[in-house]
Scaffold this active site. Structure first.
Site, mmCIF file in Angstrom:
data_model
loop_
_atom_site.group_PDB
_atom_site.id
_atom_site.type_symbol
_atom_site.label_atom_id
_atom_site.label_comp_id
_atom_site.label_asym_id
_atom_site.label_seq_id
_atom_site.Cartn_x
_atom_site.Cartn_y
_atom_site.Cartn_z
ATOM 1 N N PRO A 70 -24.766 85.961 77.669
ATOM 2 C CA PRO A 70 -24.361 84.555 77.700
ATOM 3 C C PRO A 70 -24.572 83.889 76.342
ATOM 4 O O PRO A 70 -25.556 84.166 75.652
ATOM 5 C CB PRO A 70 -25.312 83.950 78.735
ATOM 6 C CG PRO A 70 -26.547 84.790 78.627
ATOM 7 C CD PRO A 70 -26.091 86.175 78.263
ATOM 8 N N CYS A 129 -7.744 65.121 57.025
ATOM 9 C CA CYS A 129 -6.299 64.900 56.903
ATOM 10 C C CYS A 129 -5.493 65.920 57.700
ATOM 11 O O CYS A 129 -4.777 66.755 57.133
ATOM 12 C CB CYS A 129 -5.911 64.912 55.436
ATOM 13 S SG CYS A 129 -6.762 63.594 54.575
HETATM 14 N N1 LLP Z 1 -19.844 88.654 74.651
HETATM 15 C C1 LLP Z 1 -18.720 88.870 73.945
HETATM 16 C C2 LLP Z 1 -18.283 90.224 73.682
HETATM 17 C C3 LLP Z 1 -17.986 87.765 73.467
HETATM 18 O O1 LLP Z 1 -16.871 87.964 72.783
HETATM 19 C C4 LLP Z 1 -18.439 86.451 73.724
HETATM 20 C C5 LLP Z 1 -17.724 85.287 73.226
HETATM 21 C C6 LLP Z 1 -19.631 86.296 74.451
HETATM 22 C C7 LLP Z 1 -20.305 87.413 74.909
HETATM 23 C C8 LLP Z 1 -20.202 84.954 74.769
HETATM 24 O O2 LLP Z 1 -19.361 84.188 75.556
HETATM 25 P P1 LLP Z 1 -19.890 82.818 76.188
HETATM 26 O O3 LLP Z 1 -20.996 83.157 77.148
HETATM 27 O O4 LLP Z 1 -20.363 81.953 75.078
HETATM 28 O O5 LLP Z 1 -18.690 82.268 76.857
HETATM 29 N N2 LLP Z 1 -15.068 79.432 70.332
HETATM 30 C C9 LLP Z 1 -14.721 79.465 71.733
HETATM 31 C C10 LLP Z 1 -15.452 80.558 72.470
HETATM 32 C C11 LLP Z 1 -15.233 81.930 71.888
HETATM 33 C C12 LLP Z 1 -16.016 82.997 72.624
HETATM 34 C C13 LLP Z 1 -15.952 84.279 71.901
HETATM 35 N N3 LLP Z 1 -16.651 85.335 72.521
HETATM 36 C C14 LLP Z 1 -14.992 78.096 72.328
HETATM 37 O O6 LLP Z 1 -15.466 77.205 71.622
HETATM 38 O O7 LLP Z 1 -14.703 77.863 73.502
#
Ligand code: LLP
Length: 424
Positions: A278, A346
């Protein structure tokens, strides 16, 4: 109180018992503030839900890579999920033991793999045959055996924003179960890779259990098939993706206990180690971005609230049309208005909210943009020559600067005028 409900003390001018008005006056704006108590509560809640399971929570460092934030994870015994040498370096510095680090990502270079092997990283989540071959080559040269998992692309719709979906066949992530099966069948060709894990991550900001269950069911069926074929599966990594509440009263996140119950249910009988990655869930709702109104600009069609934060501090609305709740730090009792809340950069996409209802605002008013603990500071840029914003950690009435506001000279560190031309 459910885990996404805001404690009463945090609804007005305080976060983690720190007065946000005084904080903004002392530290300036834009300012990222994170509640350490809220982050610890999330970690502890998830660990409690996992009790009795052989599980390791590997914080997805990309969500918020600030050293002090990663240290909070290290203090609670968490591991980390990393995607680059830079993240490896940060996580080691923050005190996460290498053995608790998993290395994900489609583009690991041979150099990065070598560095991770040297550091003793616990597990590589492999996403292509070429990467498997590279790992074999690099591990053989180093005279070590690397531990690896295959990242499965289960081809399920995560029911989230397309740009943060990763588990469809059309996405660049992972490999098909057919291909993964072939890797296990030909494992003898890779004597320096101990391939004994499965990994799946279908996307981010997941608010529904159904796609999670569907992906887990595919992974579980494959694990059972592998065991029957005589392959040992020592770990199953269920990825990250657990969603959070960005829009109060609308988003209904999955409770940690329900998430863990779905995992236990799908993987019944699995005797190996469970890994979770997470990111957002642990930090997003612990953060606010404090910003001041620069001016109110009446437009031809809409009223613009121009604030001193921009897409450089929080790019999620520009990139994904993401909703973040915005509120005045001090309730003003002013009548409701509708504004487009925009930054000074911008670009028309430098917009935090369109047609958003807020109490009437004036220049100098302090606002908070909520849900900015994840994927805000870690996605920052200095576009328009805006130095990186300061970050503070709040903890039961105290605060500590965990990133000082970048100076102009720090911003251009590394740039130089041409001193000498060279030829290749
Ligand atoms: N594991 C892997 C292999 C991942 O690619 C990611 C996130 C995570 C875990 C963690 O995911 P989470 O629990 O945070 O959802 N910038 C985007 C989110 C990109 C997530 C990329 N990978 C946003 O602001 O929504």
């Amino acid at each position: 109180m459910d885990e996404h409900e805001r404690p009463a003390a945090d609804t007005a001018a305080h976060l983690d018992d720190v007065d946000l008005v005084a904080l903004a006056a002392q530290m300036g704006t834009p300012l990222h503030a994170y509640s350490a108590s809220a982050i610890r509560a999330r970690i502890d809640g998830l660990l409690a839900a996992l009790e009795g399971t052989d599980a390791l929570v590997c914080y997805a460092a990309k969500a918020n890579t600030n050293l002090a934030i990663v240290q909070l994870m290290a203090e609670r015994g968490l591991g980390a999920d990393i995607v680059s040498s830079g993240e490896l370096w940060r996580c080691l510095r923050a005190g996460i033991p290498a053995s608790r680090i998993v290395f994900s990502g489609v583009g690991k270079t041979a150099q990065e793999i070598a560095e991770a092997l040297e550091a003793g990283v616990g597990r590589f989540n492999l996403e292509s045959r070429d990467e498997l071959e590279t790992l074999q080559r690099v591990a053989a040269a180093a005279g070590v055996v690397a531990t690896a998992a295959v990242r499965i692309n289960p081809d399920v719709d995560a029911l989230t924003h397309a740009k943060i979906s990763t588990g469809r066949a059309e996405n660049k992530f992972g490999v098909s179960i057919d291909e993964a099966r072939h890797w296990f069948d030909t494992a003898a060709e890779y004597p320096n890779v101990r391939l004994d894990g499965l990994h799946a991550h279908i996307g981010s900001q997941l608010l529904q259990l159904a796609p999670i269950r569907a992906a887990l069911a595919r992974v579980a069926a494959f694990w059972r098939e592998l065991e029957q074929a005589g392959h040992r599966v020592a770990s199953i990594d269920v990825g990250g993706g657990l969603g959070v509440c960005y829009r109060h009263g609308e988003d209904r996140p999955i409770a940690a206990a329900d998430y863990v119950a779905a995992i236990r249910d799908a993987l019944q009988g699995f005797g190996g180690r469970l890994l979770l990655e997470p990111g957002r869930y642990l930090v997003a709702e612990a953060g606010v971005l404090l910003t001041r109104v620069v001016r109110v600009k009446p437009g031809e069609q809409r009223q613009f609230l121009v604030v001193d934060a921009a897409m450089t501090e929080l790019i999620r609305p520009s990139l994904y049309d993401a909703w973040h709740d915005i509120a005045p730090v001090l309730p003003s009792g002013q009548p409701a208005m509708r504004y487009d809340v925009v930054g000074p950069v911008c670009e028309s996409s430098d917009t935090f909210a369109r047609d958003r209802q807020l109490p009437r605002c004036a220049a100098g008013d302090l606002l908070m943009i909520r849900g900015t603990g994840a994927y805000a500071a870690s996605m920052a840029s200095t576009y328009n020559s805006r130095p990186l914003a300061a970050e503070v950690l709040l903890d039961t009435g105290r605060y500590a600067e965990i990133r000082r506001r970048q100076s102009f000279s720090e911003m251009i560190a590394g740039e130089q005028s041409v001193r000498q031309w060279q030829t290749t």
